[in-house]
Structure formats: C-alpha cells, structure tokens
Design a protein around this motif. Structure first.
Motif, mmCIF file in Angstrom:
data_model
loop_
_atom_site.group_PDB
_atom_site.id
_atom_site.type_symbol
_atom_site.label_atom_id
_atom_site.label_comp_id
_atom_site.label_asym_id
_atom_site.label_seq_id
_atom_site.Cartn_x
_atom_site.Cartn_y
_atom_site.Cartn_z
ATOM 1 N N THR A 1 28.840 120.549 -49.057
ATOM 2 C CA THR A 1 29.697 119.544 -48.429
ATOM 3 C C THR A 1 29.064 118.153 -48.497
ATOM 4 N N PRO A 2 29.791 117.146 -48.970
ATOM 5 C CA PRO A 2 29.257 115.778 -48.956
ATOM 6 C C PRO A 2 29.228 115.228 -47.539
ATOM 7 N N ILE A 3 28.147 114.559 -47.182
ATOM 8 C CA ILE A 3 28.010 113.978 -45.851
ATOM 9 C C ILE A 3 28.325 112.492 -45.965
ATOM 10 N N ALA A 4 29.575 112.153 -45.709
ATOM 11 C CA ALA A 4 30.059 110.779 -45.813
ATOM 12 C C ALA A 4 31.185 110.609 -44.808
ATOM 13 N N PRO A 5 31.442 109.379 -44.372
ATOM 14 C CA PRO A 5 32.503 109.150 -43.388
ATOM 15 C C PRO A 5 33.861 109.650 -43.891
ATOM 16 N N LEU A 6 34.607 110.258 -42.968
ATOM 17 C CA LEU A 6 35.955 110.716 -43.272
ATOM 18 C C LEU A 6 37.012 109.813 -42.651
ATOM 19 N N MET A 7 36.605 109.055 -41.623
ATOM 20 C CA MET A 7 37.531 108.114 -40.996
ATOM 21 C C MET A 7 37.517 106.805 -41.784
ATOM 22 N N PRO A 8 38.649 106.114 -41.862
ATOM 23 C CA PRO A 8 38.681 104.846 -42.598
ATOM 24 C C PRO A 8 37.809 103.804 -41.932
ATOM 25 N N ALA A 9 37.187 102.970 -42.756
ATOM 26 C CA ALA A 9 36.294 101.932 -42.245
ATOM 27 C C ALA A 9 37.099 100.731 -41.759
ATOM 28 N N VAL B 1 26.079 115.414 -38.634
ATOM 29 C CA VAL B 1 27.148 115.414 -39.637
ATOM 30 C C VAL B 1 28.465 114.980 -39.004
ATOM 31 N N MET B 2 28.770 115.515 -37.818
ATOM 32 C CA MET B 2 30.010 115.130 -37.140
ATOM 33 C C MET B 2 29.998 113.644 -36.796
ATOM 34 N N ALA B 3 28.836 113.125 -36.419
ATOM 35 C CA ALA B 3 28.733 111.695 -36.135
ATOM 36 C C ALA B 3 28.996 110.868 -37.394
ATOM 37 N N THR B 4 28.454 111.310 -38.527
ATOM 38 C CA THR B 4 28.679 110.589 -39.784
ATOM 39 C C THR B 4 30.139 110.674 -40.201
ATOM 40 N N TRP B 5 30.711 111.872 -40.160
ATOM 41 C CA TRP B 5 32.123 112.026 -40.527
ATOM 42 C C TRP B 5 33.020 111.086 -39.724
ATOM 43 N N SER B 6 32.704 110.912 -38.443
ATOM 44 C CA SER B 6 33.569 110.150 -37.541
ATOM 45 C C SER B 6 33.150 108.687 -37.409
#
Length: 318
Positions: free
Chosen positions: A280-288, A243-248
């Motif tokens: 919690t949604p599992i999706a990137p939180l950092m801008p692409a 999850v942390m990898a996906t968020w970041s």
C-alpha cells in the motif's frame, strides 16, 4: 481529559442512522485525542478471555522454553524482556529498552507478496508454543474476530476522509494483521526514563487493545501532560496510527502514548494491529487545500515504512 467511550453495535447490524452516529463519534475522538474505547464490539467474551489465559500461561513458562521461540530474522515469536528500544520514534529515542516482553503472531505472506517481502521483517513462518495447550487455536480465533471488527470500523474512517465507505477496502486486501501478546512485569523502583512501552505513536492504521485491570496505559494531551486510559471490562481501546494520519492529512491523529509498569502487579494486554497491505502506498488520500507540491513525490510503501522502523527498534538476527 477523558478518552471517549463509543458504542459500535450499530456498525455490526448496519443501522444507517446509528452508523452515522458512530462515524461522528469516531471523528470527534480521533481528530482530537486519537483514542477511543469501544464497547459492544461483537468480539465474544470467551474468545478474549481464552487468549488472555494462554498468554499468561506462555509468559509463565521457564525462560529457556520461551527463548527457543525467540524472534530471529523476522518479527515472529518471543520478544524477550528489554530487547526492544524505541530508537526511532516521533518523540525521539528512548534512553532505556522497554521493560516488557511479548509474543508476536503474523500471517504467512500471501503468494503475491512473497517475492518482494520474503526477506523483510514480515517474512518467515510463524512459530507456536506447543507447551501451552490451545495457544494457536486461541490466537487464530481472536485474530479472525478482530479482523472482522476492523472490516466494520475502517469504513467509518474512509467516510471521515470523504471517501466512499469502501474507499479503503483495496488497501486492506490483503491486510497485514499483527497480533502481540504483551506482558509488563512489575517494576517496584521505576526510574523516570524507564517504561513498559516508551512514548511513541503507532506505525500503522488501527490498533485495538484489550487490557487487564492493572492500568498503566497513558495518552499524551495537547499540553504535554499524560492521562490514563480507563479500564472497562470487555472493551477494546482503539488508537489511530501514522498511516491513518498521513492518509487524512492530519485530520485523524496519531497520538503519543506509553505504558507505565505497576510497582507490584504484572500487566497483560493484547494488541491487534489492523494494518493495510505491505504494498500500500503511504500518501494523502484527502484533497490538499491548497494544492500540495509534495503530492507528486513517490509514495513509500507501507511494508518499507514498517520494515525500516522495526529494523531500527529491534535486534534482528540474520
């Protein structure tokens, strides 16, 4: 290759300069290796030692007494030896079950979550071994102490991702703590494809591991080789999950790791998974960079992600 050792004491006293140094150390460690060893983390020695003691007492019980607490339709209670097989892993399916057993402690679901998740692997009610004096109290004390530590460490990762320090708070309210008391029996004649825990990456956010001095926890390097995580008395091993990898967007690594059984000594460890809430949604939180076409796809909720993996890797009963 060495796992970095990080003194996290500044987080506990809210030292601004020290906090930034810890954040940088966590970034350096978890954007490359995905693992670190935390010292001066504030978890009282007696809290950890008490839980190791009752864990050893539990695993020494007769098999019939432990089997009375065997997990059923959810992931609570005793997971017997060789009953988990990593059929679904980022490193492919394991050939043999994990040569380990464990006892899992989950929180009862918050009232706001029961309708949605009652029938999931996170549902049900916790069972406790009454034969081991102090087991429940020790587990609750440790879980509270590690949840408190997680509240200090998670803001560092929020800042690493360019969010405010409290940018992840809403995903951990309520959080989904999972406590697992692991026992890896000695394995005198281990085959090459037999593991205490087969190679895998963790499914969630932050994993804190207290380990004994037997050794056996190994991390995979970028070149595919494996190296040992050192034992440091009263330290906690920290690794970051999927999850942390996906968020970041991959900045923070979810690194493959495994446990090798010792040939003549039993190994004990305590894994605490400081994970986000089930909704919690599992999706990137950092801008692409550049903009990602997949960002408009519906995000899977963490509970669905976790439930799907667990049902594949464990033999749940109806």
């Amino acid at each position: 290759m060495n796992v970095p050792i990080i003194d996290v004491a500044p987080l506990l006293r809210d030292d601004p300069r020290g906090w930034r140094e810890v954040e940088q150390a966590l970034l350096d460690a978890h954007s490359t290796i995905g693992f670190s060893v935390l010292v001066n983390h504030g978890v009282p020695r007696n809290v950890t030692n008490d839980l190791f003691f009752v864990s050893r007492c539990f695993h020494a019980l007769p098999e019939a007494q432990k089997m009375a607490l065997r997990y059923g339709a959810n992931l609570r209670g005793f997971l017997p030896l060789n009953t988990s097989t990593l059929s679904r892993s980022t490193l492919g399916a394991a050939r043999k079950p994990n040569h380990s057993d464990s006892f899992v402690v989950l929180d009862d679901l918050d009232a706001s979550l029961r309708d949605r998740w009652a029938d999931s692997t996170m549902g049900g009610h916790q069972m406790w071994p009454q034969e081991v004096a102090g087991f429940e109290a020790s587990a609750r004390r440790y879980r509270a102490a590690l949840s408190h530590l997680g509240m200090y460490v998670a803001p560092c990762f929020a800042s690493i991702m360019g969010l405010p320090r409290n940018g992840l708070d809403r995903y951990f309210t309520p959080h989904n703590p999972i406590l697992r008391l692991l026992h890896y029996p000695a394995l005198p004649q281990r085959s090459p494809d037999e593991f205490g825990s087969a190679p895998h990456t963790d499914y969630g956010c932050l994993t804190f591991v207290a380990q004994d001095d037997v050794g056996g926890l190994q991390v995979q390097a970028a070149d595919g080789s494996w190296f040992d995580v050192p034992y440091i008395e009263q330290s906690l091993v920290l690794n970051t999950g999927q999850v942390m990898a996906t968020w970041s967007r991959g900045l923070i690594k979810a690194t493959p790791h495994r446990v090798i059984n010792h040939p003549d000594r039993d190994r004990y460890s305590i894994a605490f998974f400081y994970d986000c809430g089930l909704d919690t949604p599992i999706a990137p939180l950092m801008p692409a960079q550049p903009a990602c076409a997949r960002c408009s796809e519906p995000a899977k909720r963490y509970g669905d992600h976790l439930d799907s993996i667990l049902r594949t890797n464990y033999a749940f009963t109806a």
